[in-house]
Design a protein around this motif. Sequence first.
Motif, PDB file in Angstrom:
ATOM      1  N   LEU A  64       0.815  -1.216   0.000  1.00 42.79           N
ATOM      2  CA  LEU A  64       0.000   0.000   0.000  1.00 42.79           C
ATOM      3  C   LEU A  64       0.848   1.266   0.000  1.00 42.79           C
ATOM      4  O   LEU A  64       0.426   2.295  -0.515  1.00 42.79           O
ATOM      5  CB  LEU A  64      -0.935   0.012   1.213  1.00 42.79           C
ATOM      6  N   ARG A  65       2.054   1.183   0.547  1.00 42.44           N
ATOM      7  CA  ARG A  65       2.934   2.346   0.609  1.00 42.44           C
ATOM      8  C   ARG A  65       3.939   2.385  -0.546  1.00 42.44           C
ATOM      9  O   ARG A  65       4.722   3.318  -0.648  1.00 42.44           O
ATOM     10  CB  ARG A  65       3.689   2.324   1.938  1.00 42.44           C
ATOM     11  N   ALA A  66       3.907   1.407  -1.422  1.00 38.10           N
ATOM     12  CA  ALA A  66       4.883   1.316  -2.511  1.00 38.10           C
ATOM     13  C   ALA A  66       4.722   2.466  -3.498  1.00 38.10           C
ATOM     14  O   ALA A  66       3.612   2.919  -3.776  1.00 38.10           O
ATOM     15  CB  ALA A  66       4.730  -0.014  -3.238  1.00 38.10           C
ATOM     16  N   GLU A  67       5.857   2.917  -4.026  1.00 38.48           N
ATOM     17  CA  GLU A  67       5.819   3.975  -5.041  1.00 38.48           C
ATOM     18  C   GLU A  67       5.243   3.457  -6.353  1.00 38.48           C
ATOM     19  O   GLU A  67       4.643   4.207  -7.116  1.00 38.48           O
ATOM     20  CB  GLU A  67       7.222   4.526  -5.268  1.00 38.48           C
ATOM     21  N   LYS A  68       5.467   2.178  -6.624  1.00 36.14           N
ATOM     22  CA  LYS A  68       4.961   1.569  -7.857  1.00 36.14           C
ATOM     23  C   LYS A  68       4.127   0.335  -7.498  1.00 36.14           C
ATOM     24  O   LYS A  68       4.583  -0.796  -7.653  1.00 36.14           O
ATOM     25  CB  LYS A  68       6.125   1.164  -8.758  1.00 36.14           C
ATOM     26  N   PRO A  69       2.894   0.526  -7.027  1.00 36.43           N
ATOM     27  CA  PRO A  69       2.088  -0.632  -6.623  1.00 36.43           C
ATOM     28  C   PRO A  69       1.754  -1.570  -7.783  1.00 36.43           C
ATOM     29  O   PRO A  69       1.433  -2.728  -7.558  1.00 36.43           O
ATOM     30  CB  PRO A  69       0.825  -0.016  -6.028  1.00 36.43           C
ATOM     31  N   ASP A  70       1.866  -1.089  -9.023  1.00 36.17           N
ATOM     32  CA  ASP A  70       1.581  -1.957 -10.159  1.00 36.17           C
ATOM     33  C   ASP A  70       2.623  -3.064 -10.322  1.00 36.17           C
ATOM     34  O   ASP A  70       2.402  -4.034 -11.045  1.00 36.17           O
ATOM     35  CB  ASP A  70       1.463  -1.144 -11.445  1.00 36.17           C
ATOM     36  N   GLU A  71       3.767  -2.940  -9.635  1.00 31.49           N
ATOM     37  CA  GLU A  71       4.765  -4.012  -9.659  1.00 31.49           C
ATOM     38  C   GLU A  71       4.203  -5.303  -9.066  1.00 31.49           C
ATOM     39  O   GLU A  71       4.718  -6.384  -9.320  1.00 31.49           O
ATOM     40  CB  GLU A  71       6.017  -3.602  -8.889  1.00 31.49           C
ATOM     41  N   PHE A  72       3.140  -5.191  -8.286  1.00 28.90           N
ATOM     42  CA  PHE A  72       2.490  -6.362  -7.694  1.00 28.90           C
ATOM     43  C   PHE A  72       1.997  -7.320  -8.783  1.00 28.90           C
ATOM     44  O   PHE A  72       1.888  -8.528  -8.553  1.00 28.90           O
ATOM     45  CB  PHE A  72       1.334  -5.916  -6.806  1.00 28.90           C
ATOM     46  N   MET A  73       1.724  -6.784  -9.951  1.00 30.98           N
ATOM     47  CA  MET A  73       1.211  -7.613 -11.039  1.00 30.98           C
ATOM     48  C   MET A  73       2.299  -8.482 -11.674  1.00 30.98           C
ATOM     49  O   MET A  73       1.993  -9.443 -12.355  1.00 30.98           O
ATOM     50  CB  MET A  73       0.565  -6.714 -12.115  1.00 30.98           C
ATOM     51  N   ASP A  74       3.563  -8.152 -11.448  1.00 35.26           N
ATOM     52  CA  ASP A  74       4.674  -8.955 -11.955  1.00 35.26           C
ATOM     53  C   ASP A  74       4.891 -10.123 -10.990  1.00 35.26           C
ATOM     54  O   ASP A  74       5.231  -9.908  -9.824  1.00 35.26           O
ATOM     55  CB  ASP A  74       5.936  -8.096 -12.044  1.00 35.26           C
ATOM     56  N   PRO A  75       4.698 -11.359 -11.425  1.00 36.08           N
ATOM     57  CA  PRO A  75       4.796 -12.510 -10.513  1.00 36.08           C
ATOM     58  C   PRO A  75       6.135 -12.622  -9.781  1.00 36.08           C
ATOM     59  O   PRO A  75       6.181 -12.999  -8.617  1.00 36.08           O
ATOM     60  CB  PRO A  75       4.577 -13.718 -11.420  1.00 36.08           C
ATOM     61  N   ARG A  76       7.227 -12.288 -10.448  1.00 35.15           N
ATOM     62  CA  ARG A  76       8.539 -12.383  -9.802  1.00 35.15           C
ATOM     63  C   ARG A  76       8.675 -11.359  -8.673  1.00 35.15           C
ATOM     64  O   ARG A  76       9.153 -11.686  -7.591  1.00 35.15           O
ATOM     65  CB  ARG A  76       9.659 -12.203 -10.829  1.00 35.15           C
ATOM     66  N   ILE A  77       8.262 -10.133  -8.940  1.00 35.85           N
ATOM     67  CA  ILE A  77       8.344  -9.088  -7.912  1.00 35.85           C
ATOM     68  C   ILE A  77       7.387  -9.400  -6.773  1.00 35.85           C
ATOM     69  O   ILE A  77       7.720  -9.259  -5.602  1.00 35.85           O
ATOM     70  CB  ILE A  77       8.054  -7.697  -8.514  1.00 35.85           C
ATOM     71  N   ARG A  78       6.177  -9.836  -7.125  1.00 34.48           N
ATOM     72  CA  ARG A  78       5.186 -10.168  -6.097  1.00 34.48           C
ATOM     73  C   ARG A  78       5.710 -11.261  -5.170  1.00 34.48           C
ATOM     74  O   ARG A  78       5.607 -11.152  -3.948  1.00 34.48           O
ATOM     75  CB  ARG A  78       3.871 -10.597  -6.735  1.00 34.48           C
ATOM     76  N   GLN A  79       6.304 -12.291  -5.731  1.00 36.71           N
ATOM     77  CA  GLN A  79       6.807 -13.390  -4.912  1.00 36.71           C
ATOM     78  C   GLN A  79       7.988 -12.941  -4.057  1.00 36.71           C
ATOM     79  O   GLN A  79       8.146 -13.372  -2.910  1.00 36.71           O
ATOM     80  CB  GLN A  79       7.219 -14.585  -5.784  1.00 36.71           C
ATOM     81  N   ALA A  80       8.810 -12.050  -4.586  1.00 32.80           N
ATOM     82  CA  ALA A  80       9.991 -11.592  -3.843  1.00 32.80           C
ATOM     83  C   ALA A  80       9.625 -10.628  -2.717  1.00 32.80           C
ATOM     84  O   ALA A  80      10.169 -10.709  -1.609  1.00 32.80           O
ATOM     85  CB  ALA A  80      10.972 -10.911  -4.791  1.00 32.80           C
ATOM     86  N   ARG A  81       8.673  -9.712  -2.964  1.00 34.77           N
ATOM     87  CA  ARG A  81       8.366  -8.655  -1.988  1.00 34.77           C
ATOM     88  C   ARG A  81       7.113  -8.910  -1.160  1.00 34.77           C
ATOM     89  O   ARG A  81       7.026  -8.440  -0.037  1.00 34.77           O
ATOM     90  CB  ARG A  81       8.206  -7.318  -2.707  1.00 34.77           C
ATOM     91  N   TYR A  82       6.143  -9.566  -1.751  1.00 36.08           N
ATOM     92  CA  TYR A  82       4.834  -9.711  -1.100  1.00 36.08           C
ATOM     93  C   TYR A  82       4.321 -11.152  -1.141  1.00 36.08           C
ATOM     94  O   TYR A  82       3.178 -11.395  -1.558  1.00 36.08           O
ATOM     95  CB  TYR A  82       3.814  -8.789  -1.772  1.00 36.08           C
ATOM     96  N   PRO A  83       5.095 -12.136  -0.746  1.00 39.41           N
ATOM     97  CA  PRO A  83       4.647 -13.527  -0.887  1.00 39.41           C
ATOM     98  C   PRO A  83       3.422 -13.887  -0.027  1.00 39.41           C
ATOM     99  O   PRO A  83       2.724 -14.837  -0.344  1.00 39.41           O
ATOM    100  CB  PRO A  83       5.857 -14.350  -0.490  1.00 39.41           C
ATOM    101  N   LEU A  84       3.173 -13.144   1.014  1.00 38.62           N
ATOM    102  CA  LEU A  84       2.036 -13.476   1.885  1.00 38.62           C
ATOM    103  C   LEU A  84       0.765 -12.696   1.566  1.00 38.62           C
ATOM    104  O   LEU A  84      -0.269 -12.925   2.164  1.00 38.62           O
ATOM    105  CB  LEU A  84       2.430 -13.229   3.348  1.00 38.62           C
TER     106      LEU A  84
END
Length: 85
Positions: A64-84
């Motif tokens: 929610l505080r990320a500068e680029k929240p759309d990175e969540f849509m990238d599976p690699r970034i999502r798994q690395a930063r937000y796995p839960l």
Amino acid sequence: PQSVILFFFWAQDLLIKPRIKKITLGFVEQLHLDILFLQAFATGLPMPSLGDMMLEPFQLLALLRAEKPDEFMDPRIRQARYPLV
């Protein structure tokens, strides 16, 4: 200890309620401070697993505080930063 756990679940549930139409940056920042305070309080309790319970809300708040929240849509970034999340 029970009130700490209840607060954690209340805060987590609050963020995913369908009736909430808008979450302001001020709300996110205050919730982040509240969870940091809760984590500091919980470290003094004889419940080591309580710290593990904080990982999911911290990841959600990071998103929610990320500068680029759309990175969540990238599976690699999502798994690395937000796995839960």
